[in-house]
Scaffold this active site. Sequence first.
Site, short mmCIF file in Angstrom:
data_model
loop_
_atom_site.label_atom_id
_atom_site.label_comp_id
_atom_site.label_asym_id
_atom_site.label_seq_id
_atom_site.Cartn_x
_atom_site.Cartn_y
_atom_site.Cartn_z
N ASN A 208 0.84 -1.03 -0.05
CA ASN A 208 -0.01 0.14 0.03
C ASN A 208 0.75 1.28 -0.07
OD1 ASN A 208 0.62 0.93 2.88
ND2 ASN A 208 -0.28 -1.18 3.25
N ASP A 276 -4.76 -6.18 4.98
CA ASP A 276 -5.78 -6.83 5.56
C ASP A 276 -5.71 -8.29 4.95
OD1 ASP A 276 -7.05 -4.55 7.00
OD2 ASP A 276 -7.91 -3.77 5.24
N PRO A 303 -4.00 -11.60 10.83
CA PRO A 303 -4.36 -11.24 12.03
C PRO A 303 -4.53 -9.66 12.29
CG PRO A 303 -2.11 -11.75 12.04
CD PRO A 303 -2.65 -12.03 10.67
N ASP A 304 -5.66 -9.16 12.97
CA ASP A 304 -5.46 -7.88 13.36
C ASP A 304 -4.52 -7.50 14.69
OD1 ASP A 304 -6.20 -5.44 14.66
OD2 ASP A 304 -7.87 -5.12 13.14
N ILE A 305 -3.37 -7.13 14.40
CA ILE A 305 -2.58 -6.86 15.42
C ILE A 305 -2.81 -6.26 16.64
CG2 ILE A 305 -0.01 -6.35 16.10
CD1 ILE A 305 0.43 -6.59 12.92
N LYS A 340 -12.23 -2.56 18.01
CA LYS A 340 -10.80 -3.10 18.23
C LYS A 340 -10.68 -3.11 19.67
CE LYS A 340 -9.22 -2.32 13.46
NZ LYS A 340 -8.10 -2.82 12.81
#
Length: 396
Positions: A208, A276, A303-305, A340
């Site tokens: 990105n 993502d 994984p969402d850190i 989150k």
Amino acid sequence: MLTNTHILLIVGGGIAAYKSLDLIRRLRRAGAEVTPVLTRAGAEFVTPLSVSSLAGKRMFSDLWDLTDEAEMGHIQLSRVADLVVVAPATADLMAKMAQGRADDLASTLLLATDTPVLIAPAMNVRMWEHPATRRNLAILESDGIEVVGPGIGDMACGEYGAGRMSEPDEILASVSRRFSVGVLEGKHVLVTSGPTHEPIDPVRYIANRSSGAQGTAIARAAREAGARVTFVTGPASVAPPSGVEVVAVETAAQMAAAVEAALPADAAVFAAAVADWRVAEPSARKTKKADGARPALDLVENPDILAGVARRADRPALVVGFAAETHDVVENARAKRARKGCDWILANDVSEGTGIMGGTENAVTLVTGEGEETWERAGKDAVARRLVARIAERLA
Ligand code: C5P
């Protein structure tokens, strides 16, 4: 802010000297005592009377002035201050400093002093870019002299480029930073930054546009505030700051492992633009074009850190996430904060035309449990310092 500090301010001979009058006013308003020294060339641009009136005391200019020597010798004068500021620092003054010359009061003081020195260069763009000035600058920096600016813009001589003296409030901020006791002293701050690269095959990856500039600025500001900083960075296009522990990673999975290894921390700021998705099974061999075939990428979620850290029992006392949005910025940020489980979200509008992603400025809204506050658009360094000040307040 600067109460009980004493600044020796050397005003060199450049058109920017008029800004130094304002600098004197600001330094004094912040509580500093200012002893001004005006070079002979400086006196061609501002008058001794205006300098001493604003400083509220006499100014010094001549090495051979017997009154000066009787009242206060130049060696003594070089020792009175906690910091020597040279603004404007002309190309000539920089050259003299780099060579250790002492042929007038200003250069003699600069050679005789054992006090830290901060300079704000100001000169024509060609003089600033000349190899001689580049050499002198490198020498001064390796001598431990702090350099503020110069800025880029229109010059008094009609040209455009680097060489404008930094604005007085920027110089004041640099001066103040030198005297601020580290508000994050003894704290461990974890910062993630940059993009991640998710491999497709050995030569291709998904990425990105994140440059890592905002995360880098936050790590630097936290270190300047006295924190021990672990800086987990993806492949960013800006260099990491000095004085922090750098953990370089490529993929989201590596970033997650590095973050896990860096805990515990007192505060964690997740500025990374983590991909993502990753390719479920990256090819071990370079994928070849085959006639008419359209390759499909089978993506799985990373994984969402941030969410993982925010939900741990031993989580940092303060967990800050970012929300780069292109629409409904605040609403999305609020929802993200809840989803989150982090304490704060710093939301920014990265839609086309804002120039924020990959740019040098940021316009953010801080979303906390108490509400939202929108910060005016500013340099990423300024946004970082503001965030760090807020983190320090919260951890105090
Ligand atoms: O969900 P979104 O990517 O918009 O969330 C952004 C925030 O979450 C950022 O703070 C980013 O660093 C963090 N994040 C993360 N791990 C991911 C995705 C995002 O830590 N896999």
